[in-house]
Structure formats: structure tokens, C-alpha cells
Design a protein around this motif. Structure first.
Motif, PDB file in Angstrom:
ATOM      1  N   LYS A 107      -6.912  38.472 -20.263  1.00 29.99           N
ATOM      2  CA  LYS A 107      -7.271  39.863 -20.001  1.00 29.99           C
ATOM      3  C   LYS A 107      -6.045  40.750 -20.204  1.00 29.99           C
ATOM      4  N   ARG A 108      -5.165  40.773 -19.236  1.00 31.02           N
ATOM      5  CA  ARG A 108      -3.991  41.654 -19.299  1.00 31.02           C
ATOM      6  C   ARG A 108      -2.892  41.087 -18.401  1.00 31.02           C
ATOM      7  N   ALA A 109      -1.640  41.186 -18.879  1.00 36.42           N
ATOM      8  CA  ALA A 109      -0.510  40.638 -18.116  1.00 36.42           C
ATOM      9  C   ALA A 109       0.223  41.732 -17.357  1.00 36.42           C
ATOM     10  N   ALA A 110       0.618  41.420 -16.130  1.00 33.66           N
ATOM     11  CA  ALA A 110       1.497  42.296 -15.359  1.00 33.66           C
ATOM     12  C   ALA A 110       2.885  41.670 -15.389  1.00 33.66           C
ATOM     13  N   VAL A 111       3.817  42.345 -16.063  1.00 31.93           N
ATOM     14  CA  VAL A 111       5.175  41.817 -16.230  1.00 31.93           C
ATOM     15  C   VAL A 111       6.094  42.536 -15.261  1.00 31.93           C
ATOM     16  N   PHE A 112       6.679  41.797 -14.334  1.00 32.61           N
ATOM     17  CA  PHE A 112       7.599  42.394 -13.369  1.00 32.61           C
ATOM     18  C   PHE A 112       9.024  42.189 -13.854  1.00 32.61           C
ATOM     19  N   SER A 113       9.714  43.317 -14.073  1.00 32.42           N
ATOM     20  CA  SER A 113      11.046  43.235 -14.668  1.00 32.42           C
ATOM     21  C   SER A 113      12.097  43.752 -13.700  1.00 32.42           C
ATOM     22  N   ILE A 114      13.175  42.976 -13.557  1.00 34.97           N
ATOM     23  CA  ILE A 114      14.318  43.462 -12.773  1.00 34.97           C
ATOM     24  C   ILE A 114      15.574  43.452 -13.635  1.00 34.97           C
ATOM     25  N   GLY A 115      15.390  43.462 -14.947  1.00 35.84           N
ATOM     26  CA  GLY A 115      16.557  43.495 -15.829  1.00 35.84           C
ATOM     27  C   GLY A 115      16.226  43.030 -17.234  1.00 35.84           C
ATOM     28  N   ALA A 116      17.244  42.617 -17.954  1.00 37.24           N
ATOM     29  CA  ALA A 116      17.132  42.352 -19.385  1.00 37.24           C
ATOM     30  C   ALA A 116      16.096  41.277 -19.726  1.00 37.24           C
ATOM     31  N   PHE A 117      16.001  40.226 -18.892  1.00 37.34           N
ATOM     32  CA  PHE A 117      15.108  39.122 -19.258  1.00 37.34           C
ATOM     33  C   PHE A 117      13.648  39.415 -18.919  1.00 37.34           C
ATOM     34  N   GLY A 118      13.423  40.251 -17.912  1.00 37.03           N
ATOM     35  CA  GLY A 118      12.069  40.721 -17.649  1.00 37.03           C
ATOM     36  C   GLY A 118      11.609  41.651 -18.771  1.00 37.03           C
ATOM     37  N   ASP A 119      12.531  42.507 -19.217  1.00 32.33           N
ATOM     38  CA  ASP A 119      12.207  43.415 -20.331  1.00 32.33           C
ATOM     39  C   ASP A 119      11.845  42.620 -21.581  1.00 32.33           C
ATOM     40  N   LYS A 120      12.564  41.517 -21.768  1.00 28.05           N
ATOM     41  CA  LYS A 120      12.321  40.692 -22.949  1.00 28.05           C
ATOM     42  C   LYS A 120      10.919  40.060 -22.910  1.00 28.05           C
ATOM     43  N   TRP A 121      10.512  39.652 -21.724  1.00 25.43           N
ATOM     44  CA  TRP A 121       9.184  39.039 -21.584  1.00 25.43           C
ATOM     45  C   TRP A 121       8.098  40.046 -21.943  1.00 25.43           C
ATOM     46  N   PHE A 122       8.335  41.296 -21.535  1.00 23.68           N
ATOM     47  CA  PHE A 122       7.380  42.361 -21.860  1.00 23.68           C
ATOM     48  C   PHE A 122       7.310  42.570 -23.377  1.00 23.68           C
ATOM     49  N   LYS A 123       8.473  42.573 -24.005  1.00 25.30           N
ATOM     50  CA  LYS A 123       8.550  42.739 -25.458  1.00 25.30           C
ATOM     51  C   LYS A 123       7.815  41.598 -26.179  1.00 25.30           C
ATOM     52  N   MET A 124       7.925  40.401 -25.636  1.00 30.07           N
ATOM     53  CA  MET A 124       7.223  39.254 -26.226  1.00 30.07           C
ATOM     54  C   MET A 124       5.713  39.488 -26.196  1.00 30.07           C
ATOM     55  N   ALA A 125       5.222  40.021 -25.068  1.00 31.09           N
ATOM     56  CA  ALA A 125       3.793  40.312 -24.963  1.00 31.09           C
ATOM     57  C   ALA A 125       3.398  41.324 -26.029  1.00 31.09           C
ATOM     58  N   LYS A 126       4.149  42.416 -26.074  1.00 33.85           N
ATOM     59  CA  LYS A 126       3.818  43.510 -26.993  1.00 33.85           C
ATOM     60  C   LYS A 126       3.813  43.043 -28.445  1.00 33.85           C
ATOM     61  N   THR A 127       4.847  42.335 -28.838  1.00 38.23           N
ATOM     62  CA  THR A 127       4.970  41.947 -30.252  1.00 38.23           C
ATOM     63  C   THR A 127       3.951  40.883 -30.648  1.00 38.23           C
ATOM     64  N   ASN A 128       3.348  40.225 -29.659  1.00 39.81           N
ATOM     65  CA  ASN A 128       2.284  39.260 -29.952  1.00 39.81           C
ATOM     66  C   ASN A 128       0.894  39.869 -29.795  1.00 39.81           C
ATOM     67  N   GLY A 129       0.844  41.147 -29.512  1.00 42.34           N
ATOM     68  CA  GLY A 129      -0.449  41.799 -29.321  1.00 42.34           C
ATOM     69  C   GLY A 129      -1.136  41.406 -28.024  1.00 42.34           C
ATOM     70  N   VAL A 130      -0.354  40.932 -27.049  1.00 37.80           N
ATOM     71  CA  VAL A 130      -0.929  40.578 -25.742  1.00 37.80           C
ATOM     72  C   VAL A 130      -0.943  41.844 -24.878  1.00 37.80           C
ATOM     73  N   PRO A 131      -2.107  42.267 -24.374  1.00 35.45           N
ATOM     74  CA  PRO A 131      -2.135  43.459 -23.512  1.00 35.45           C
ATOM     75  C   PRO A 131      -1.282  43.235 -22.262  1.00 35.45           C
ATOM     76  N   ALA A 132      -0.398  44.176 -21.974  1.00 37.25           N
ATOM     77  CA  ALA A 132       0.525  43.980 -20.839  1.00 37.25           C
ATOM     78  C   ALA A 132       1.032  45.313 -20.323  1.00 37.25           C
ATOM     79  N   ASP A 133       1.357  45.355 -19.038  1.00 38.84           N
ATOM     80  CA  ASP A 133       2.044  46.494 -18.443  1.00 38.84           C
ATOM     81  C   ASP A 133       3.299  45.994 -17.761  1.00 38.84           C
TER      82      ASP A 133
END
Ligand SMILES: *Cc1c(COP(=O)(O)O)cnc(C)c1O
Length: 363
Positions: free
Chosen positions: A75-101
Motif C-alpha cells: 500500500k504505502r510506506a511510512a519512512v521515519f528519518s532521523i538523518g542521512a540513512f533514513g533519508d536514503k531509505w525514502f529515496k530508495m522508495a521514491k526511485t523504485n516507484g514505491v508510494p511513501a511518505d
């Protein structure tokens, strides 16, 4: 002489383990390969306090992070970021077309259970990612408290990035209810880089059936199924040399050092390093949520408004055979990082901290 690394990966690899890397190749379809992999799984489960399936991937940790968010979000991922590696996980979702916030905390602050509860109460999400140990800010997130919230949402798959903490900081995967816990070889496991490891629950596996485009190489379902079908083997040729080393190192951790002793050693090094940092500088993140595997330190010495130069400091440390980490991402010059993970000991921590005091003439 090998340089003593106090950077948050790669970390020092012991001589014994380095020898494993020069052993002859075997067929990755042999019985012997299955045996090595089975032993790695059994011991890895002990280190991660889990009965979940252990999956290996010939990639760095990022490979399985990308694989997890792509394979397990229907469905959709909730990515909790507290720095560079959380941001990276979000970018991975986006670049794979995975819906995420993305739900970000202020730098130096943790993900709170309230933040997770608030996001999940919307009913929009079926997957959550949390960074266990954020290597850019030096925070260890309160996963025990977050686990209490996750229990209210049994249909949500919980993924945790423990790349820079697993095998150095105790994580009770099953007790917490973590569905996909990810790490890699070159940090607290004290091996060369080259493999990623995750512990995956049946619930996460079942979720993958609902996801149409999971990719192939990093598809967690494909890896899981192949382990069943081929008795602990891998879809593609794995990095056998790192597997030899991982097998040997896990036997060392489980049978020789003992996992609890390993965690206690890391805790002792962390406490020492923090106390030192607060005497001469200031530990950067919120002191209630400090990492046990590295300390991130403000670059201003106490009472000074001038930052020290980390490249200069590292140049002087190199002459003494040591290297520390500069800050990461947005915190590059503002902070520096001293890792205390893997095979480092209290003697190492005393050596590096007193060298810094000496070089900078700190008082
Ligand atoms: C190092 C690190 C990663 C990336 O791991 P690789 O093995 O380099 O891909 C991800 N998350 C955290 C918290 C890390 O410290």
C-alpha cells in the motif's frame, strides 16, 4: 602496518578472519556451501535474538534496504528519518516507484513512539521503516517504545535499519516484533564489506505475495524461496570469501566472546568515549538517545568558538597509525565521529582519545 580505524565502517578486521579471505573457492552449489550457510543462519539468529529466516545478499546493506521497502510495501510506506540513512531509505522508495511518505525528526533527535502512532492511526500505511542507529547523528532510536506502538498495528510490516548497530548493541528482534532487520558485514560485525544480512518474519514474507513488481536480485521472496528449495543456497553466486569470514566471525562472537560480553564491551567503550567527549567537547545528539557503537561530537572544543579541522586532525592521527570519522552529510564539518564498534577495545579507545588531546593540546 594496518591503520587503526575508528570510522563507522569499515572497521578493523582481525588477522584470523583476514586469513579466511584467501581460502580456495568451492562450488556455491555444493553440500559444503549449504553447510556454511546453514551455520551462518543459526549463529546469526543467536546474535539477533530471532527465529526469523536469515537472508544473505551479496551487496552492502543498502541492497537489502532497497529490497525490503520494494518487496514488502503493498500500500504505502511510512519512512521515519532521523538523518542521512533514513533519508536514503525514502529515496530508495521514491526511485523504485514505491508510494511513501517521510517523517523527519530534527537533527540530533530520535523518532518518537508518538510520531509512529500518529502516522499509523491514519490507516494509510502497511509498512514502517525505522533507523535503529543513525550513523550520521549518533542516535540510537527508542525501539522498545516504538515496539509498543507497533503492537497496536499487527498488519503493518516493520523494517529496521540496524546496519551500524547489530552485533554491537543488543536488539531483541522477536521480542520487539521486528519483521525485517537489516545489517551488513563491515560495521559492528567487523568483517570486510561485501554482504548484507537480514532477519525476515513470515508476516513480511506473506506480504510480498501482494506486491507485483518486486524486482528480482533484491526480491526478498525470491531469496527466501530459494533457501527452501535449494537447502540454504542463493539464487546467484554469493561472495564466498566473505561467507567464509562471516562463518568464522560468528563462531567467534557466539562461542568465544559470547554475545552478552560483546554488548557489554561496546557499552563500556561507548560510556568511556562519551565521558571523554563531554570533558573536552560536547556530545552532539540528545543525550537520552545515544548510540552504543559510535559517538558524534561537536567540533568546537569546550569554551572555544572555533571549530577544529577534522582533516588536519586526521593527518596528525595518521602519523600515529589511526583514523577517525569526519561528520556525515549536513554535519560534515560541524561534528566528527569516533566509532567504538566491532573488534575495538578499551585500550584502543584510550589510545585514540589521548592522541587527540595531545595533538590538539586540549586542556
Ligand atoms: C552504513 C550504513 C548504511 C549503508 O550500509 P552499506 O552497507 O554501506 O550499504 C545504512 N544505514 C546505516 C545506519 C549505516 O550506518
Amino acid at each position: 602496518m594496518a591503520i587503526k580505524l575508528f570510522i563507522p565502517g569499515p572497521t578493523i578486521v582481525s588477522e584470523d578472519i583476514l586469513k579466511e579471505l584467501s581460502l580456495p573457492m568451492i562450488s556455491h552449489r555444493s553440500k559444503q556451501a549449504s553447510e556454511i550457510q546453514k551455520r551462518i543462519s543459526d549463529n546469526m539468529q543467536k546474535v539477533l535474538f530471532t527465529e526469523n529466516r536469515i537472508l544473505l545478499s551479496t551487496s552492502s546493506g543498502s541492497g537489502l534496504m532497497e529490497g525490503a521497502i520494494r518487496s514488502c510495501t503493498a500500500k504505502r510506506a511510512a519512512v521515519f528519518s532521523i538523518g542521512a540513512f533514513g533519508d536514503k531509505w525514502f529515496k530508495m522508495a521514491k526511485t523504485n516507484g514505491v508510494p511513501a511518505d517521510k517523517f523527519s525528526s530534527v537533527m540530533g533527535e530520535p523518532t518518537t513512539p508518538e510520531m509512529v502512532d500518529q502516522a499509523l492511526s491514519t490507516g494509510k500505511y502497511d509498512l514502517v521503516t525505522v533507523t535503529h542507529n543513525e550513523t550520521s547523528s549518533g542516535i540510537q532510536n527508542p525501539v522498545e517504545e516504538i515496539a509498543e506502538v507497533m503492537k497496536k498495528y499487527p498488519d503493518v510490516v516493520w523494517c529496521v535499519d540496524a546496519v551500524s548497530s547489530a552485533a554491537g548493541s543488543k536488539i531483541e528482534t522477536d521480542k520487539l516484533g521486528i519483521d525485517v532487520l537489516i545489517t551488513s558485514t563491515q560495521k559492528a560485525l567487523a568483517l570486510p564489506p561485501g554482504m548484507a544480512i537480514c532477519a525476515m518474519s513470515r508476516k513480511a514474507y506473506d506480504r510480498t505475495a501482494e506486491v507485483e513488481h518486486r524486482g528480482l536480485y533484491f526480491d526478498l521472496r525470491t531469496i527466501w524461496d530459494f533457501i527452501d528449495k535449494k537447502n540454504y543456497q542463493y539464487t546467484s553466486t554469493p561472495c564466498l570469501s566473505i561467507m567464509y569470514a562471516l562463518d568464522k566471525q560468528l563462531q567467534h562472537i557466539v562461542n568465544e566472546e559470547g554475545v552478552e560480553n560483546r554488548f557489554a564491551r561496546h557499552q563500556q567503550m561507548a560510556e568511556f568515549t562519551r565521558a571523554w567527549a563531554n570533558e573536552y567537547f560536547r556530545v552532539y545528539p540528545n543525550p537520552k538517545y545515544l548510540s552504543r557503537t559510535l559517538t558524534v561530537i561537536d567540533s568546537h572544543p569546550k569554551g572555544s568558538d572555533q571549530m577544529i579541522s577534522i582533516p588536519e586532525l586526521n593527518k596528525a592521527l595518521a602519523e600515529r597509525g589511526m583514523q577517525i570519522g569526519n561528520g556525515y552529510g549536513d554535519l560534515k564539518d560541524k561534528t566528527f565521529r569516533i566509532a567504538h564498534m566491532g573488534e575495538l577495545t578499551m585500550d584502543h579507545m584510550k589510545e585514540v582519545t589521548s592522541a587527540i588531546v595531545d595533538i590538539l593540546k586540549l586542556k
